[in-house]
Design a protein around this motif. Structure first.
Motif, PDB file in Angstrom:
ATOM      1  N   UNK A 107       0.846  -1.177   0.000  1.00 15.00           N
ATOM      2  CA  UNK A 107       0.000   0.000   0.000  1.00 15.00           C
ATOM      3  C   UNK A 107       0.890   1.238   0.000  1.00 15.00           C
ATOM      4  N   UNK A 108       0.550   2.180  -0.862  1.00 12.70           N
ATOM      5  CA  UNK A 108       1.242   3.460  -0.810  1.00 12.70           C
ATOM      6  C   UNK A 108       0.218   4.565  -0.997  1.00 12.70           C
ATOM      7  N   UNK A 109       0.669   5.779  -0.734  1.00 16.72           N
ATOM      8  CA  UNK A 109      -0.230   6.926  -0.758  1.00 16.72           C
ATOM      9  C   UNK A 109       0.344   7.961  -1.711  1.00 16.72           C
TER      10      UNK A 109
ATOM     11  N   UNK B  49      -3.554  12.216  -0.966  1.00 15.43           N
ATOM     12  CA  UNK B  49      -4.021  11.311   0.097  1.00 15.43           C
ATOM     13  C   UNK B  49      -4.674  10.031  -0.427  1.00 15.43           C
ATOM     14  N   UNK B  50      -4.711   9.832  -1.747  1.00 14.00           N
ATOM     15  CA  UNK B  50      -5.276   8.608  -2.320  1.00 14.00           C
ATOM     16  C   UNK B  50      -4.378   7.429  -1.968  1.00 14.00           C
ATOM     17  N   UNK B  51      -4.977   6.419  -1.352  1.00 15.15           N
ATOM     18  CA  UNK B  51      -4.225   5.205  -1.010  1.00 15.15           C
ATOM     19  C   UNK B  51      -4.362   4.203  -2.151  1.00 15.15           C
ATOM     20  N   UNK B  52      -3.256   3.604  -2.513  1.00 19.02           N
ATOM     21  CA  UNK B  52      -3.258   2.620  -3.594  1.00 19.02           C
ATOM     22  C   UNK B  52      -2.732   1.308  -3.037  1.00 19.02           C
TER      23      UNK B  52
ATOM     24  N   UNK C 108       6.040  -8.291  -4.705  1.00 18.77           N
ATOM     25  CA  UNK C 108       7.241  -8.034  -3.909  1.00 18.77           C
ATOM     26  C   UNK C 108       7.807  -6.685  -4.327  1.00 18.77           C
ATOM     27  N   UNK C 109       7.374  -5.646  -3.633  1.00 22.06           N
ATOM     28  CA  UNK C 109       7.819  -4.295  -3.966  1.00 22.06           C
ATOM     29  C   UNK C 109       8.204  -3.548  -2.697  1.00 22.06           C
ATOM     30  N   UNK C 110       8.946  -2.478  -2.897  1.00 20.59           N
ATOM     31  CA  UNK C 110       9.374  -1.634  -1.802  1.00 20.59           C
ATOM     32  C   UNK C 110       9.143  -0.192  -2.242  1.00 20.59           C
TER      33      UNK C 110
ATOM     34  N   UNK D 186       5.385  -0.626  -8.807  1.00 15.18           N
ATOM     35  CA  UNK D 186       3.927  -0.522  -8.940  1.00 15.18           C
ATOM     36  C   UNK D 186       3.494   0.930  -9.132  1.00 15.18           C
ATOM     37  N   UNK D 187       4.457   1.793  -9.463  1.00 17.44           N
ATOM     38  CA  UNK D 187       4.108   3.132  -9.910  1.00 17.44           C
ATOM     39  C   UNK D 187       4.037   4.221  -8.863  1.00 17.44           C
TER      40      UNK D 187
END
Length: 190
Positions: free
Chosen positions: A1-3, A11-14, A21-23, A55-56
């Motif tokens: 999860x990132x924002x 503030x959109x959470x993705x 497997x991402x960092x 993942x962008x």
């Protein structure tokens, strides 16, 4: 999860699927990075190349801030599919051009074709140090960075990248961003 930190989708959470497997770059580091970049560039008028896009996280941050030309290069087909579907959901498909492929092969194939104000690389932290230098060489020696541009490499803080084009390194915990200027002689008219 990132924002997404700022811009249209602030503030959109993705949420990425659990098996990815991402960092993603931490919010703290991302905020600091974009504070630096927004002081130098008008986000609506620049082009960005995001290498090892994952993942962008960085791609969506630029697009949310109004960047109309973001090229994302990522090898993992699940990740490129995720970036494309998320870009579509957020109405960013016209801003984001996802290229699936190995970053090193992609850079060799597209050398001297297009230049960007910002080239960003977030290679896997386990990548060997010599591959970082190969990456620097490919980007800086093939006109990927415009004369007023910058190449930013995210890496582990314990790794110190030495290069004549290095202009700054900013450390945020175990993550550092090293900033490289383009080669001076690349863009001079003869």
């Amino acid at each position: 999860m990132f924002r997404i930190i700022s811009g249209k989708w602030k503030a959109k959470k993705i949420a990425a699927p659990k098996n990815f497997e991402v960092r993603p770059t931490t919010d703290f580091a991302k905020e600091a990075l974009f504070s630096i970049l927004e002081n130098k560039y008008d986000m609506q008028s620049i082009s960005v190349l995001d290498l090892f896009a994952g993942i962008g996280s960085i791609t969506f941050e630029f697009a949310s801030r109004g960047c109309q030309d973001v090229t994302s290069v990522e090898l993992n087909p699940k990740h490129t599919s995720f970036i494309n579907s998320t870009a579509s959901e957020l109405d960013m498909s016209l801003q984001i051009n996802v290229q699936r492929g190995d970053v090193f092969d992609w850079l060799k194939k597209f050398r001297n074709k297009k230049s960007f104000e910002i080239v960003f690389s977030d290679a896997p932290f386990e990548m060997e140090e010599k591959k970082y230098y190969e990456l620097l060489s490919l980007v800086l020696n093939n006109k990927f960075v415009k004369p007023n541009g910058v190449f930013i490499v995210e890496h582990q803080s314990r790794m110190k990248l030495e290069h004549p084009n290095l202009i700054d390194t900013r450390k945020y915990g175990n993550v550092s961003f090293s900033f490289f200027e383009p080669n001076k002689d690349d863009h001079q008219e003869i």
